[in-house]
Design a protein around this motif. Structure first.
Motif, PDB file in Angstrom:
ATOM      1  N   PHE A 124       0.949  -1.030  -0.004  1.00 40.16           N
ATOM      2  CA  PHE A 124      -0.063   0.106  -0.091  1.00 40.16           C
ATOM      3  C   PHE A 124       0.907   1.275   0.136  1.00 40.16           C
ATOM      4  N   LYS A 125       0.501   2.060  -0.937  1.00 39.05           N
ATOM      5  CA  LYS A 125       1.379   3.440  -1.044  1.00 39.05           C
ATOM      6  C   LYS A 125       0.388   4.603  -0.678  1.00 39.05           C
ATOM      7  N   TRP A 126       0.937   5.433   0.223  1.00 32.89           N
ATOM      8  CA  TRP A 126      -0.161   6.709   0.545  1.00 32.89           C
ATOM      9  C   TRP A 126       0.836   7.730   0.876  1.00 32.89           C
ATOM     10  N   SER A 127       0.413   9.051   0.176  1.00 34.33           N
ATOM     11  CA  SER A 127       1.147  10.209   0.653  1.00 34.33           C
ATOM     12  C   SER A 127       0.086  10.928   1.304  1.00 34.33           C
ATOM     13  N   GLU A 128       0.641  11.319   2.611  1.00 34.73           N
ATOM     14  CA  GLU A 128      -0.429  12.207   3.744  1.00 34.73           C
ATOM     15  C   GLU A 128      -0.303  13.731   3.373  1.00 34.73           C
ATOM     16  N   VAL A 129      -0.428  13.888   2.317  1.00 32.67           N
ATOM     17  CA  VAL A 129      -0.127  15.537   1.940  1.00 32.67           C
ATOM     18  C   VAL A 129      -1.461  16.289   2.388  1.00 32.67           C
ATOM     19  N   GLN A 130      -2.447  15.455   2.513  1.00 28.80           N
ATOM     20  CA  GLN A 130      -4.052  16.069   2.655  1.00 28.80           C
ATOM     21  C   GLN A 130      -4.863  14.972   3.658  1.00 28.80           C
ATOM     22  N   ILE A 131      -4.242  13.814   3.647  1.00 31.59           N
ATOM     23  CA  ILE A 131      -4.921  12.939   4.646  1.00 31.59           C
ATOM     24  C   ILE A 131      -3.996  12.135   5.217  1.00 31.59           C
ATOM     25  N   PRO A 132      -4.016  12.395   6.712  1.00 32.84           N
ATOM     26  CA  PRO A 132      -2.963  11.472   7.271  1.00 32.84           C
ATOM     27  C   PRO A 132      -3.170  10.204   7.332  1.00 32.84           C
ATOM     28  N   LEU A 133      -2.014   9.192   7.371  1.00 33.41           N
ATOM     29  CA  LEU A 133      -2.062   7.781   7.078  1.00 33.41           C
ATOM     30  C   LEU A 133      -3.209   7.228   8.200  1.00 33.41           C
ATOM     31  N   LYS A 134      -3.247   7.870   9.555  1.00 35.84           N
ATOM     32  CA  LYS A 134      -3.826   7.048  10.436  1.00 35.84           C
ATOM     33  C   LYS A 134      -5.434   7.035  10.033  1.00 35.84           C
ATOM     34  N   LYS A 135      -5.837   7.918   9.473  1.00 33.44           N
ATOM     35  CA  LYS A 135      -7.217   8.008   9.007  1.00 33.44           C
ATOM     36  C   LYS A 135      -7.371   6.949   7.855  1.00 33.44           C
ATOM     37  N   VAL A 136      -6.636   6.884   7.101  1.00 35.15           N
ATOM     38  CA  VAL A 136      -6.587   5.825   5.801  1.00 35.15           C
ATOM     39  C   VAL A 136      -6.511   4.550   6.482  1.00 35.15           C
ATOM     40  N   LEU A 137      -5.735   4.308   7.279  1.00 30.24           N
ATOM     41  CA  LEU A 137      -5.510   2.810   7.875  1.00 30.24           C
ATOM     42  C   LEU A 137      -6.785   2.557   8.843  1.00 30.24           C
ATOM     43  N   ALA A 138      -7.499   3.494   9.333  1.00 30.62           N
ATOM     44  CA  ALA A 138      -8.700   3.101   9.977  1.00 30.62           C
ATOM     45  C   ALA A 138      -9.815   2.622   9.146  1.00 30.62           C
ATOM     46  N   CYS A 139      -9.519   2.839   7.727  1.00 33.95           N
ATOM     47  CA  CYS A 139     -10.558   2.104   6.722  1.00 33.95           C
ATOM     48  C   CYS A 139     -10.336   0.661   6.404  1.00 33.95           C
ATOM     49  N   THR A 140      -9.512   0.024   7.155  1.00 31.96           N
ATOM     50  CA  THR A 140      -9.429  -1.492   7.020  1.00 31.96           C
ATOM     51  C   THR A 140      -9.063  -2.139   8.421  1.00 31.96           C
ATOM     52  N   ASP A 141      -9.541  -3.401   8.506  1.00 33.57           N
ATOM     53  CA  ASP A 141      -9.171  -4.039   9.799  1.00 33.57           C
ATOM     54  C   ASP A 141      -7.940  -4.628   9.835  1.00 33.57           C
ATOM     55  N   HIS A 142      -7.537  -5.065   8.475  1.00 29.42           N
ATOM     56  CA  HIS A 142      -6.035  -5.726   8.338  1.00 29.42           C
ATOM     57  C   HIS A 142      -4.963  -4.709   8.970  1.00 29.42           C
ATOM     58  N   LYS A 143      -4.096  -5.531   9.515  1.00 24.83           N
ATOM     59  CA  LYS A 143      -2.691  -4.686  10.265  1.00 24.83           C
ATOM     60  C   LYS A 143      -1.582  -4.777   9.624  1.00 24.83           C
ATOM     61  N   PRO A 144      -0.947  -3.752   9.099  1.00 26.18           N
ATOM     62  CA  PRO A 144       0.178  -3.857   8.350  1.00 26.18           C
ATOM     63  C   PRO A 144       1.453  -4.682   9.117  1.00 26.18           C
ATOM     64  N   LEU A 145       2.163  -5.223   8.255  1.00 28.23           N
ATOM     65  CA  LEU A 145       3.266  -5.856   8.834  1.00 28.23           C
ATOM     66  C   LEU A 145       4.703  -4.994   9.306  1.00 28.23           C
ATOM     67  N   PHE A 146       4.812  -4.001   8.086  1.00 27.38           N
ATOM     68  CA  PHE A 146       6.027  -3.130   8.110  1.00 27.38           C
ATOM     69  C   PHE A 146       5.739  -2.101   7.230  1.00 27.38           C
ATOM     70  N   GLY A 147       6.371  -0.985   7.317  1.00 28.84           N
ATOM     71  CA  GLY A 147       6.648  -0.083   6.336  1.00 28.84           C
ATOM     72  C   GLY A 147       7.523   1.203   7.012  1.00 28.84           C
ATOM     73  N   ASN A 148       7.522   2.134   6.229  1.00 28.35           N
ATOM     74  CA  ASN A 148       8.351   3.445   6.680  1.00 28.35           C
ATOM     75  C   ASN A 148       7.459   4.306   7.479  1.00 28.35           C
ATOM     76  N   HIS A 149       7.788   4.512   8.591  1.00 29.05           N
ATOM     77  CA  HIS A 149       6.800   5.366   9.631  1.00 29.05           C
ATOM     78  C   HIS A 149       6.911   6.880   9.403  1.00 29.05           C
TER      79      HIS A 149
END
Length: 157
Positions: free
Chosen positions: A115-140
């Motif tokens: 999953f790729k997301w640029s949080e210039v307008q919407i914070p990542l936290k709000k986007v991840l709240a749209c799924t019940d799946h939990k990420p394994l890893f990524g750049n924090h």
């Protein structure tokens, strides 16, 4: 039934692909167009025309799904950003939720979703709240681009 192993569910102009015609990938987007804008050129040329909220593939089809939806809720009506990346509708949480649901539906058990997301307008936290799946890893905390790359894995049945 497809023999492809990878789905790019929102390919756009395939900017991050090293091989824009990889034989193991299916490139999907809701538009097919050539964009010319103030000397800039971009080609959106998917293999499949469809919306990421309603993928035309059976369950458990792909080993890897790339999900890079539009990140903008607003951009100038005639701007390069809108032309190149598209914008989300007002119901963006539902669109993203449906997109995650579809991407996981077509992903094989044990497969990975990038999953790729640029949080210039919407914070990542709000986007991840749209799924019940939990990420394994990524750049924090990407410092300059604000673009996150996150890996999920679909659990085995």
């Amino acid at each position: 039934m497809t023999t492809a192993k990878v789905l790019d569910a929102c390919c756009g102009s395939k900017m991050f692909w090293f091989n824009k015609h990889h034989p193991d990938a299916i490139y999907l987007d809701c538009r097919k167009e050539t964009i010319e804008f103030q000397g800039f050129h971009s080609e959106v040329d998917p293999d499949v025309l469809a919306d990421f909220t309603n993928l035309p593939f059976p369950n458990n089809t792909f080993n890897l799904v790339v999900f890079d939806p539009p990140h903008l809720t607003w951009a100038g009506p005639k701007s390069w950003l809108r032309a190149k990346y598209g914008v989300l509708e007002d119901n963006w949480p539902d669109m993203i939720r449906d997109g995650f649901k579809e991407c996981f539906r077509v992903l094989k058990p044990g497969g990975a979703l990038i999953f790729k997301w640029s949080e210039v307008q919407i914070p990542l936290k709000k986007v991840l709240a749209c799924t019940d799946h939990k990420p394994l890893f990524g750049n924090h905390k990407p410092q300059q681009s604000k673009t996150h790359w996150i890996c999920f894995m679909k659990e085995e049945d």
